[in-house]
Scaffold this active site. Sequence first.
Site, mmCIF file in Angstrom:
data_model
loop_
_atom_site.group_PDB
_atom_site.id
_atom_site.type_symbol
_atom_site.label_atom_id
_atom_site.label_comp_id
_atom_site.label_asym_id
_atom_site.label_seq_id
_atom_site.Cartn_x
_atom_site.Cartn_y
_atom_site.Cartn_z
ATOM 1 N N ASN A 3 -7.388 -2.965 14.631
ATOM 2 C CA ASN A 3 -8.476 -3.258 14.318
ATOM 3 C C ASN A 3 -8.712 -4.448 13.267
ATOM 4 O OD1 ASN A 3 -7.796 -2.169 11.825
ATOM 5 N ND2 ASN A 3 -9.236 -0.692 11.594
ATOM 6 N N HIS A 24 -6.823 -4.780 10.453
ATOM 7 C CA HIS A 24 -6.697 -4.494 9.007
ATOM 8 C C HIS A 24 -5.587 -5.156 8.441
ATOM 9 C CE1 HIS A 24 -4.563 -0.918 10.209
ATOM 10 N NE2 HIS A 24 -3.807 -1.369 9.478
ATOM 11 N N ASP A 73 0.920 -1.327 0.116
ATOM 12 C CA ASP A 73 0.023 -0.179 0.211
ATOM 13 C C ASP A 73 0.641 1.292 -0.095
ATOM 14 O OD1 ASP A 73 1.142 -0.186 2.657
ATOM 15 O OD2 ASP A 73 -0.872 -1.005 3.416
ATOM 16 N N GLU A 95 -9.703 -1.846 5.528
ATOM 17 C CA GLU A 95 -10.289 -1.768 6.837
ATOM 18 C C GLU A 95 -11.626 -2.527 7.062
ATOM 19 O OE1 GLU A 95 -8.878 0.086 8.981
ATOM 20 O OE2 GLU A 95 -8.012 1.690 8.217
#
Length: 238
Positions: free
Chosen positions: A134, A136, A67, A141
């Site tokens: 979280n 990801h 990314d 996400e």
Amino acid sequence: MKKIVLETYEDVCRAAADIFSEQLRQKPDSVLGLATGSTPIGLYAELVRRYEAGDVDFSKARSFNLDEYYPISKSNPQSYFYFMRKHLFDKVNLRHFCLPDGEAADAQAECKRYDTEIAAAGGIDLMLLGIGLNGHIGFNEPASSYPVGTHLAVLSESTISANSRFFALGEAQPVTALTMGIGGILRSKKIVFVISGKSKADITKKLFDDAIHMDVPGSFVLLHPDVTVLLDREASGG
């Protein structure tokens, strides 16, 4: 999924470096999938050390990163292009590397270009993953559905907050990013998942309860046939 619990972060980094070193010995022209963030820094330092000792050679390899923030310039110290140059690319003989272009004028066209380039390289042989607080992976996400290919992702508030420590007070922080999709990650031939620290213990529990959680993107790696998870004692909850 193969789970290996090691005592320390340093042990995890050495074990991950062993996997990458062996991959390059067996297939010098391997296509590597690389990650950023604080977790891989120790791994990259160990790979640099081994390169300097003559124990690993990147000269025939290629790499694609998971990314990149969008939009962001390559010269920005918070860009992942800058990060990778600092921690790995400028220190080893890996000359064929590619990241999503945070300066691209057209995000959608850049996503298509990136997937096309990965496919033309023969796909990723070994993918490195970390996991966010979280759940990801990359910048995928938690959501009710997940794009298969590289896409423009809107970052969650928790991810923005977790990454804010890298940005100076008052500095503009990107709220979107270009990221490989879950499908692209799962097309990798092998995956090594590196997890460390007490803060990851809760999300790690969900990773190992034999269920696909839609709100934990990292749990989709359970669908892959060749995943090695390396985690330290703190991340394991032990």
